[in-house]
Design a protein around this motif. Sequence first.
Motif, PDB file in Angstrom:
ATOM      1  N   ILE A  75       5.425  -7.561   6.530  1.00 23.90           N
ATOM      2  CA  ILE A  75       4.689  -6.303   6.445  1.00 23.90           C
ATOM      3  C   ILE A  75       4.951  -5.654   5.091  1.00 23.90           C
ATOM      4  O   ILE A  75       6.099  -5.322   4.773  1.00 23.90           O
ATOM      5  CB  ILE A  75       5.125  -5.339   7.567  1.00 23.90           C
ATOM      6  CG1 ILE A  75       4.918  -6.007   8.933  1.00 23.90           C
ATOM      7  CG2 ILE A  75       4.361  -4.030   7.484  1.00 23.90           C
ATOM      8  CD1 ILE A  75       5.475  -5.217  10.084  1.00 23.90           C
ATOM      9  N   SER A  79       0.887   1.335   1.832  1.00 22.44           N
ATOM     10  CA  SER A  79       0.135   1.780   3.005  1.00 22.44           C
ATOM     11  C   SER A  79      -1.241   1.122   3.107  1.00 22.44           C
ATOM     12  O   SER A  79      -1.704   0.784   4.199  1.00 22.44           O
ATOM     13  CB  SER A  79      -0.022   3.303   2.985  1.00 22.44           C
ATOM     14  OG  SER A  79      -0.689   3.723   1.800  1.00 22.44           O
ATOM     15  N   ARG A  82      -0.852  -2.275   4.330  1.00 22.13           N
ATOM     16  CA  ARG A  82      -0.506  -2.249   5.750  1.00 22.13           C
ATOM     17  C   ARG A  82      -1.763  -2.109   6.602  1.00 22.13           C
ATOM     18  O   ARG A  82      -1.870  -2.713   7.667  1.00 22.13           O
ATOM     19  CB  ARG A  82       0.462  -1.112   6.041  1.00 22.13           C
ATOM     20  CG  ARG A  82       1.872  -1.377   5.563  1.00 22.13           C
ATOM     21  CD  ARG A  82       2.857  -0.411   6.171  1.00 22.13           C
ATOM     22  NE  ARG A  82       4.221  -0.789   5.804  1.00 22.13           N
ATOM     23  CZ  ARG A  82       5.278  -0.575   6.574  1.00 22.13           C
ATOM     24  NH1 ARG A  82       5.136  -0.008   7.749  1.00 22.13           N
ATOM     25  NH2 ARG A  82       6.477  -0.934   6.188  1.00 22.13           N
ATOM     26  N   TYR A  86      -2.987  -4.634   9.399  1.00 17.86           N
ATOM     27  CA  TYR A  86      -3.290  -4.250  10.775  1.00 17.86           C
ATOM     28  C   TYR A  86      -4.616  -4.856  11.229  1.00 17.86           C
ATOM     29  O   TYR A  86      -4.750  -5.292  12.366  1.00 17.86           O
ATOM     30  CB  TYR A  86      -3.343  -2.733  10.904  1.00 17.86           C
ATOM     31  CG  TYR A  86      -3.572  -2.268  12.322  1.00 17.86           C
ATOM     32  CD1 TYR A  86      -2.573  -2.411  13.288  1.00 17.86           C
ATOM     33  CD2 TYR A  86      -4.791  -1.724  12.717  1.00 17.86           C
ATOM     34  CE1 TYR A  86      -2.783  -2.007  14.595  1.00 17.86           C
ATOM     35  CE2 TYR A  86      -5.009  -1.322  14.013  1.00 17.86           C
ATOM     36  CZ  TYR A  86      -4.002  -1.460  14.952  1.00 17.86           C
ATOM     37  OH  TYR A  86      -4.217  -1.076  16.246  1.00 17.86           O
ATOM     38  N   TRP A 113       4.813  -0.340  12.728  1.00 18.41           N
ATOM     39  CA  TRP A 113       5.115  -0.761  11.359  1.00 18.41           C
ATOM     40  C   TRP A 113       6.484  -0.257  10.912  1.00 18.41           C
ATOM     41  O   TRP A 113       6.744  -0.149   9.726  1.00 18.41           O
ATOM     42  CB  TRP A 113       4.033  -0.285  10.397  1.00 18.41           C
ATOM     43  CG  TRP A 113       2.668  -0.822  10.682  1.00 18.41           C
ATOM     44  CD1 TRP A 113       1.497  -0.156  10.602  1.00 18.41           C
ATOM     45  CD2 TRP A 113       2.324  -2.161  11.084  1.00 18.41           C
ATOM     46  NE1 TRP A 113       0.446  -0.970  10.940  1.00 18.41           N
ATOM     47  CE2 TRP A 113       0.922  -2.212  11.247  1.00 18.41           C
ATOM     48  CE3 TRP A 113       3.059  -3.318  11.353  1.00 18.41           C
ATOM     49  CZ2 TRP A 113       0.238  -3.366  11.629  1.00 18.41           C
ATOM     50  CZ3 TRP A 113       2.378  -4.463  11.754  1.00 18.41           C
ATOM     51  CH2 TRP A 113       0.995  -4.478  11.883  1.00 18.41           C
ATOM     52  N   ASP A 116       9.944  -4.334   8.250  1.00 23.43           N
ATOM     53  CA  ASP A 116       9.343  -5.070   7.134  1.00 23.43           C
ATOM     54  C   ASP A 116       8.920  -6.474   7.546  1.00 23.43           C
ATOM     55  O   ASP A 116       8.256  -7.177   6.808  1.00 23.43           O
ATOM     56  CB  ASP A 116      10.290  -5.132   5.937  1.00 23.43           C
ATOM     57  CG  ASP A 116      11.605  -5.831   6.268  1.00 23.43           C
ATOM     58  OD1 ASP A 116      11.715  -6.378   7.391  1.00 23.43           O
ATOM     59  OD2 ASP A 116      12.504  -5.826   5.429  1.00 23.43           O
TER      60      ASP A 116
END
Length: 340
Positions: A75, A79, A82, A86, A113, A116
């Motif tokens: 991960i 942001s 991320r 997702y 989340w 990591d």
Amino acid sequence: MTKKTIIKSFYFLLFTLFVFSCKKEESVNSENQKPSASEAISQSEPHPDSIKTNPVKESAAPMIQENGFYNAFAIPKDSKKRDSLYAIFSKKYSERERYAILALNRLDSKSKWNSDTLVVPAKIDTTLMAYSPFPLQLDILTDVKKFVIFSYPIQAYAVYSNGTLVKWGPTSMGKKTAQTDRGLMFANWKKKLAISTVKSEWKLPYNFNIHNTHGIGWHQYDLPGYPASHSCLRLLMKDAIWLYSYADTWILNPGGATTKAKGTPVIVFGDYPWGKRKPWRKLLEDPNANNISVEEMNRIIQPHVEKMISEQTNREKVADSIKTAKASEAALKETTSTEN
């Protein structure tokens, strides 16, 4: 210049060119053997909670590293990346599969989340039973009808009925400065929505108290992927609801001041590896890394078996007595009503 001299000069020139070419090649090879920046980082001492991965560029798309029985889902910190992850995660796995993956990482959807790296099984079993770290059968519990055990080391709980494992799942137990009591306890009272005594803002759905004087119980609350509670045993909502219905409460004497019979036995054991690698990350190298052997479970449970069976027998007698008394009272009311 003679013919012989010309030939000698020609061979000397070839020899000179050959030596120069060899030295140049040797120099290039030497430069290629120097470690790159990413290789230098990978050769440094790893963080205790890190995993071995191939160096990737920061802009590379998130991918699953195939390791075998369990895989690593990296991960990114950014942001935006991320959000992209997702989308990939949601497309690759169904809602039930995502729920199971997060549970294996001791996370709920709210904290999805908060890590990591996610440990992901190569084959998803949404019941989680295929990944149980607890033995499927414990003969030592054959005569114990209901039993719940919480493991501090792996932040997980298990439920046994007459020695057969019927359920297990993730938990978040007391943090280092407010640890959950260890040892044998019994389920006491329960409430569908309790208010925390630490902070009134904290709502605790499906709370089941197991230590009345210390205010310890299991209930639904955030699972952030590590021990974070103020001594209680946090659960996923589905697990909290299931245990709320499964376990037996205590039975109080008239007036409620004293206990007539205890509820379902509960054991909390072990210690969490504070500051070290999260135990479930070790599954990436060894799928049996979190397994608790039958021998270890027997060692933990054996000292309490006699007490558990004694309290179970007493509760059955008290429950039967109350049931008989209620039946007699109902029959008496019916007789009185008929006579009138």
